[in-house]
Design an enzyme around this catalytic site. Sequence first.
Site, PDB file in Angstrom:
ATOM      1  NE  ARG A 164      40.180  53.119  34.154  1.00 18.66           N
ATOM      2  CZ  ARG A 164      38.798  52.775  33.687  1.00 18.66           C
ATOM      3  NH1 ARG A 164      38.371  54.103  33.391  1.00 18.66           N
ATOM      4  NH2 ARG A 164      38.523  51.868  33.580  1.00 18.66           N
ATOM      5  CB  SER A 239      44.639  47.948  33.221  1.00 23.83           C
ATOM      6  OG  SER A 239      43.084  47.590  33.241  1.00 23.83           O
ATOM      7  CD  GLU A 335      44.023  52.574  34.153  1.00 25.95           C
ATOM      8  OE1 GLU A 335      44.020  51.660  32.850  1.00 25.95           O
ATOM      9  OE2 GLU A 335      43.744  51.955  35.258  1.00 25.95           O
TER      10      GLU A 335
END
Length: 340
Positions: A164, A239, A335
């Site tokens: 990520r 998420s 995130e």
Amino acid sequence: MEVKENVDLFPFNTFHIHAIARYMVTVTTPEEAREIFSSELFRKNRHLILGGGSNVLLTGDFDGLVIRNAIKGITTVQETETAVQLAAGSGEYWHGFVMHCVARDFGGIENLSLIPGTVGAAPMQNIGAYGVEIRDVIHSVEAIHLQTLDTRVFSREECAFGYRESIFKQALRGQYFISSITLSLTRRDHRFNIHYGAIQDVLAQKNITSLSVRAISDAVVAIRTSKLPDPKVIGNAGSFFKNPSLDRSAFITLQEKYPDIPVFPGENDLIKVPAAWLIEQCGWKGKTIANIGVHKNQALVLVNYGGGKGHDIWELAMEIQQSVQEKFGVLLQPEVNVIR
Ligand SMILES: Cc1cc2nc3c(=O)[nH]c(=O)nc-3n(C[C@H](O)[C@H](O)[C@H](O)COP(=O)(O)OP(=O)(O)OC[C@H]3O[C@@H](n4cnc5c(N)ncnc54)[C@H](O)[C@@H]3O)c2cc1C
């Protein structure tokens, strides 16, 4: 290009937050993007580049310029009997692009089906799902420098992808606008990734023994539809936190205390633990506070049931972060890009 004023960003973020942008402009070509970056409006205001708004949390009104990306177009760069290189404008919808590839039996991104958002945001956080990340297929990323307006083509290595992460979120954060990406895909001898048990289960249920790009894409769509809240129905940004990576000694200390802790292999000898499990153990799963909460099936997904405020979701996220740190000594990192 029309500059709109005082625009409600509600339709432009999947958390369904009402937040007013002082100015908003939509760019449909790299030239329009350059024109806006060289404008006084851009220089005098703070800015926010927005794709599909599926990885942002707007914590309040945005007193600046929002640049919506609608640069479209998919072209074949080169093609052989076994491989194909495709370039896509950064404002193409990611899932539409995946469907373009599935329809032509181009392999490589079928596991990334149904991820919301735009093509241009995909390399920002190196989107990933079901054992595949975009870095596995990226050939290059073309981007415009926001100050000099120079175009630079980043090779896959130069993108410095991680879990990520990419150079666009780290060393070059806020410096570039991604205008297009080029992917290397397979036309034959596809390298399918069905390591995730859930994919194998769906294929088995459907009696599929011969793997294909479409069969895997369909399986991923079926799993995601059954597990994740549809942002069209319940506001969310997927998420909220990244899965934390621990070094071996920190992990062993934790495992001694919590022998059931699940684990994934991480990068650079680190051990990844599922943030969802940590959050669930702290009792957050399914919790609702007024019109926001933690999804009942997926503790990693914060939700807005309607009318929730961005700053309330951020406060909830901070409470979750604190309780996980107190219980496990692990600091969860968002995130989602939090826009203050
Ligand atoms: C239901 C749901 C499921 C999801 N599942 C996954 C998943 O499985 N895996 C995964 O990795 N992600 C997942 N996500 C997160 C999200 O879909 C991805 O991060 C996606 O790439 C975001 O695209 P976007 O266009 O909506 O980006 P936005 O939210 O619009 O922007 C995200 C960030 O990128 C910047 N940005 C956007 N476009 C550009 C550009 N062209 N140039 C420079 N900067 C830019 C923005 O300024 C912002 O900081 C999910 C989200 C939802 C709502």
